[in-house]
Write an enzyme that holds these catalytic residues in place. Structure first.
Site, PDB file in Angstrom:
ATOM      1  CB  SER A 124     -70.719  44.825  63.574  1.00  0.00           C
ATOM      2  OG  SER A 124     -71.684  44.851  62.556  1.00  0.00           O
ATOM      3  CE1 TYR A 148     -70.634  50.833  64.333  1.00  0.00           C
ATOM      4  CE2 TYR A 148     -71.268  49.349  62.549  1.00  0.00           C
ATOM      5  CZ  TYR A 148     -71.156  49.622  63.905  1.00  0.00           C
ATOM      6  OH  TYR A 148     -71.561  48.683  64.814  1.00  0.00           O
ATOM      7  CE  LYS A 152     -68.613  48.403  66.379  1.00  0.00           C
ATOM      8  NZ  LYS A 152     -68.504  48.585  67.821  1.00  0.00           N
TER       9      LYS A 152
HETATM   10  P1  NAD Z   1     -76.313  52.606  71.486  1.00  0.00           P
HETATM   11  O1  NAD Z   1     -75.958  53.867  70.789  1.00  0.00           O
HETATM   12  O2  NAD Z   1     -77.713  52.423  71.951  1.00  0.00           O
HETATM   13  O3  NAD Z   1     -75.344  52.394  72.757  1.00  0.00           O
HETATM   14  C1  NAD Z   1     -74.022  52.862  72.771  1.00  0.00           C
HETATM   15  C2  NAD Z   1     -73.849  53.645  74.065  1.00  0.00           C
HETATM   16  O4  NAD Z   1     -72.511  54.110  74.147  1.00  0.00           O
HETATM   17  C3  NAD Z   1     -74.755  54.878  74.153  1.00  0.00           C
HETATM   18  O5  NAD Z   1     -75.449  54.849  75.389  1.00  0.00           O
HETATM   19  C4  NAD Z   1     -73.781  56.064  74.086  1.00  0.00           C
HETATM   20  O6  NAD Z   1     -74.244  57.149  74.868  1.00  0.00           O
HETATM   21  C5  NAD Z   1     -72.513  55.451  74.624  1.00  0.00           C
HETATM   22  N1  NAD Z   1     -71.260  56.043  74.143  1.00  0.00           N
HETATM   23  C6  NAD Z   1     -70.871  56.297  72.866  1.00  0.00           C
HETATM   24  N2  NAD Z   1     -69.636  56.778  72.848  1.00  0.00           N
HETATM   25  C7  NAD Z   1     -69.201  56.832  74.137  1.00  0.00           C
HETATM   26  C8  NAD Z   1     -68.018  57.253  74.770  1.00  0.00           C
HETATM   27  N3  NAD Z   1     -66.975  57.723  74.070  1.00  0.00           N
HETATM   28  N4  NAD Z   1     -67.932  57.178  76.121  1.00  0.00           N
HETATM   29  C9  NAD Z   1     -68.961  56.712  76.854  1.00  0.00           C
HETATM   30  N5  NAD Z   1     -70.130  56.309  76.320  1.00  0.00           N
HETATM   31  C10 NAD Z   1     -70.242  56.375  74.972  1.00  0.00           C
HETATM   32  O7  NAD Z   1     -75.869  51.394  70.541  1.00  0.00           O
HETATM   33  P2  NAD Z   1     -76.138  49.831  70.663  1.00  0.00           P
HETATM   34  O8  NAD Z   1     -77.042  49.442  69.567  1.00  0.00           O
HETATM   35  O9  NAD Z   1     -76.488  49.493  72.057  1.00  0.00           O
HETATM   36  O10 NAD Z   1     -74.706  49.286  70.290  1.00  0.00           O
HETATM   37  C11 NAD Z   1     -73.761  48.919  71.289  1.00  0.00           C
HETATM   38  C12 NAD Z   1     -72.493  48.452  70.605  1.00  0.00           C
HETATM   39  O11 NAD Z   1     -72.794  47.346  69.770  1.00  0.00           O
HETATM   40  C13 NAD Z   1     -71.832  49.489  69.699  1.00  0.00           C
HETATM   41  O12 NAD Z   1     -70.430  49.379  69.810  1.00  0.00           O
HETATM   42  C14 NAD Z   1     -72.289  49.093  68.323  1.00  0.00           C
HETATM   43  O13 NAD Z   1     -71.399  49.495  67.332  1.00  0.00           O
HETATM   44  C15 NAD Z   1     -72.327  47.582  68.455  1.00  0.00           C
HETATM   45  N6  NAD Z   1     -73.222  46.945  67.491  1.00  0.00           N
HETATM   46  C16 NAD Z   1     -74.528  47.349  67.426  1.00  0.00           C
HETATM   47  C17 NAD Z   1     -75.380  46.749  66.506  1.00  0.00           C
HETATM   48  C18 NAD Z   1     -76.810  47.211  66.345  1.00  0.00           C
HETATM   49  O14 NAD Z   1     -77.399  46.950  65.302  1.00  0.00           O
HETATM   50  N7  NAD Z   1     -77.413  47.869  67.342  1.00  0.00           N
HETATM   51  C19 NAD Z   1     -74.907  45.730  65.676  1.00  0.00           C
HETATM   52  C20 NAD Z   1     -73.573  45.327  65.785  1.00  0.00           C
HETATM   53  C21 NAD Z   1     -72.744  45.954  66.715  1.00  0.00           C
HETATM   54  C1  WQD Z   2     -81.975  45.649  57.431  1.00  0.00           C
HETATM   55  C2  WQD Z   2     -82.658  45.390  56.086  1.00  0.00           C
HETATM   56  C3  WQD Z   2     -82.271  47.114  54.465  1.00  0.00           C
HETATM   57  C4  WQD Z   2     -84.414  50.260  56.644  1.00  0.00           C
HETATM   58  C5  WQD Z   2     -76.973  47.732  60.046  1.00  0.00           C
HETATM   59  C6  WQD Z   2     -75.493  48.003  60.040  1.00  0.00           C
HETATM   60  C7  WQD Z   2     -74.765  46.879  60.695  1.00  0.00           C
HETATM   61  C8  WQD Z   2     -75.339  46.597  62.087  1.00  0.00           C
HETATM   62  C9  WQD Z   2     -76.822  46.451  62.070  1.00  0.00           C
HETATM   63  C10 WQD Z   2     -74.113  47.810  63.695  1.00  0.00           C
HETATM   64  C11 WQD Z   2     -81.780  45.724  54.883  1.00  0.00           C
HETATM   65  C12 WQD Z   2     -83.728  47.058  54.839  1.00  0.00           C
HETATM   66  C13 WQD Z   2     -83.846  49.055  56.264  1.00  0.00           C
HETATM   67  C14 WQD Z   2     -85.504  50.784  55.894  1.00  0.00           C
HETATM   68  C15 WQD Z   2     -85.382  48.848  54.462  1.00  0.00           C
HETATM   69  N1  WQD Z   2     -75.110  47.679  62.984  1.00  0.00           N
HETATM   70  N2  WQD Z   2     -84.325  48.363  55.202  1.00  0.00           N
HETATM   71  N3  WQD Z   2     -85.959  50.042  54.830  1.00  0.00           N
HETATM   72  O1  WQD Z   2     -78.119  47.378  57.167  1.00  0.00           O
HETATM   73  O2  WQD Z   2     -78.428  44.958  57.903  1.00  0.00           O
HETATM   74  O3  WQD Z   2     -77.206  46.530  59.338  1.00  0.00           O
HETATM   75  O4  WQD Z   2     -77.415  47.560  61.397  1.00  0.00           O
HETATM   76  O5  WQD Z   2     -73.124  47.169  63.700  1.00  0.00           O
HETATM   77  O6  WQD Z   2     -73.437  47.244  60.760  1.00  0.00           O
HETATM   78  O7  WQD Z   2     -75.050  48.153  58.699  1.00  0.00           O
HETATM   79  O8  WQD Z   2     -79.623  46.771  59.140  1.00  0.00           O
HETATM   80  O9  WQD Z   2     -81.850  47.444  59.918  1.00  0.00           O
HETATM   81  O10 WQD Z   2     -80.524  49.041  58.477  1.00  0.00           O
HETATM   82  O11 WQD Z   2     -81.457  46.968  57.447  1.00  0.00           O
HETATM   83  O12 WQD Z   2     -85.837  48.238  53.497  1.00  0.00           O
HETATM   84  O13 WQD Z   2     -86.030  51.866  56.187  1.00  0.00           O
HETATM   85  O14 WQD Z   2     -83.796  46.250  55.992  1.00  0.00           O
HETATM   86  O15 WQD Z   2     -82.097  47.390  53.108  1.00  0.00           O
HETATM   87  O16 WQD Z   2     -82.080  44.781  53.884  1.00  0.00           O
HETATM   88  P1  WQD Z   2     -78.337  46.396  58.231  1.00  0.00           P
HETATM   89  P2  WQD Z   2     -80.893  47.651  58.803  1.00  0.00           P
END
Ligand code: NAD
Ligand code: WQD
Length: 329
Positions: A124, A148, A152
């Site tokens: 991330s 969290y 990562k």
């Molecule tokens: P998500 O929660 O939709 O998907 C994660 C999936 O993993 C879910 O289906 C959950 O049931 C499964 N899971 C969790 N723990 C598990 C375990 N121990 N064994 C088997 N399955 C398990 O999340 P996402 O948004 O699709 O994110 C996927 C990956 O990308 C995550 O590692 C997340 O941290 C990373 N990521 C997400 C974002 C974002 O903003 N969505 C940003 C950066 C990184």
């Molecule tokens: C985006 C912008 C908020 C909600 C998070 C995790 C990051 C990654 C992605 C997994 C910011 C603003 C948000 C609301 C708002 N996830 N906001 N009102 O914080 O950039 O990233 O998700 O890895 O690790 O920290 O994403 O969508 O929460 O926020 O004003 O109700 O929207 O302040 O500027 P963020 P977000």
């Protein structure tokens, strides 16, 4: 290739599974459904008209992972499984450290045991902490503000050390910026449980009338309109980035930013969403959210140069597809 996709029933994993299947790869998903629904597996099959294998198992469970690896001959693993709610990670740090780092270690262990040499990891942009934008892969990682984010950083380190000790192991650490949107069919997308933490799902729920109004966290940041700036990336572009990373993977550790390289403010996103979809998103400005940074966007030149990948879809498509999914849910 035969690819094990952990967390493949989740938001990003399901879209990536679609792209993998459409590119001709065999997909085996393992997901414990802790944050997803079994219907998503059927939707992936419906979209692609292809079959896949699904295991409902926990990837921290070594016996279960061992059994899955012994049943198949994988060419690579894409590890999405993990917990991702930043606020919850502050409240329940052990839950996050355990699930997110143990899952990484267990998968790496069984890759080594079964000779699986390709590993793609969901990292991330949060690992950059408060570096100056744009974030570049070579930057020193700064402390994140929550457990969290630390999971990562730790998982990246674990995989880097495993690759150092095993010279034919190939690792791609993909640092996602802010994934939004949905598959254009509207059949799969982001469907968080309860009140969303992230901006786009919150916007779609307000537009739909399920939530009263959006609270914009701060308009006093040093950004053009004072609201937070992020690099939103369409989830289908992100999914395509995984396939590019997997197909180009060579031994060693490779780190890539997956973003568009363009920062968009909260107000800009809200206005674009309203305009593209012809709906209103009532909002109020409230105080800053603890732990938020002013700006986050990627330098995307490395992924372009080495993977031949760039994000193709713009902010209007992100808004259109997020809304289409919300309307179908
Ligand atoms: P998500 O929660 O939709 O998907 C994660 C999936 O993993 C879910 O289906 C959950 O049931 C499964 N899971 C969790 N723990 C598990 C375990 N121990 N064994 C088997 N399955 C398990 O999340 P996402 O948004 O699709 O994110 C996927 C990956 O990308 C995550 O590692 C997340 O941290 C990373 N990521 C997400 C974002 C974002 O903003 N969505 C940003 C950066 C990184
Ligand atoms: C985006 C912008 C908020 C909600 C998070 C995790 C990051 C990654 C992605 C997994 C910011 C603003 C948000 C609301 C708002 N996830 N906001 N009102 O914080 O950039 O990233 O998700 O890895 O690790 O920290 O994403 O969508 O929460 O926020 O004003 O109700 O929207 O302040 O500027 P963020 P977000």
């Amino acid at each position: 290739m035969h690819i094990l996709v952990t967390g493949g029933a989740g938001y990003i994993g399901s879209h990536t599974s679609v792209v993998l299947l459409e590119a001709g790869h065999e997909v085996i998903i393992v997901d414990n459904l802790s944050n997803s629904k079994i219907e998503t597996i059927d939707r992936i099959k419906q979209i692609t008209k292809k079959e896949l294998i699904f295991y409902q198992e926990d990837v921290t469970d070594e016996a279960a992972v061992d059994a899955i690896f012994s049943n198949h001959s994988f060419d690579g693993v894409i590890h999405f499984a993990g917990f991702k709610a930043v606020g919850e990670s502050v409240e329940f740090p052990l839950k996050y450290y355990y699930n997110n780092t143990v899952s990484t270690m267990v998968l790496a262990k069984y890759c080594l045991k079964y000779g699986v040499k390709q590993f793609v990891f969901s990292s991330s942009a949060t690992v950059y902490g408060e570096n100056d934008v744009p974030f570049v892969e070579t930057m020193e990682l700064l402390p994140t503000t929550n457990p969290y984010g630390e999971t990562k950083v730790i998982s990246e380190r674990i995989l880097t050390d495993v690759a150092k000790a095993n010279r034919d192991f190939a690792v791609s650490l993909l640092r996602y910026f802010n994934p939004v949107g949905a598959h254009e069919s509207g059949l799969i997308g982001e469907d968080p449980r309860g009140i969303p933490n992230n901006l786009m799902p919150y916007i779609t729920k307000v537009a739909k009338g399920k939530l009263e109004k959006l609270r914009i966290f701060g308009n006093d940041y040093p950004t053009p309109d004072g609201t937070g700036v992020r690099d939103y990336i369409h989830v289908m572009d992100l999914a395509e980035g995984h396939v590019a990373a997997l197909e180009k993977l060579t031994p060693g550790v490779h780190v890539y930013n997956l973003g568009t390289g363009r920062g968009i403010s909260v107000l800009e996103l809200v206005k674009t969403f309203e305009e593209v979809n012809g709906v209103k998103v009532p909002y109020e400005i409230v105080g800053r959210r603890p732990g938020d940074i002013a700006e986050s966007y990627a330098d995307v030149s490395k992924a372009k140069a080495e993977l031949g990948w760039t994000a193709k879809r713009g902010i209007r498509e992100m808004c259109r597809d997020a809304w289409r999914y919300e309307c179908g849910v």
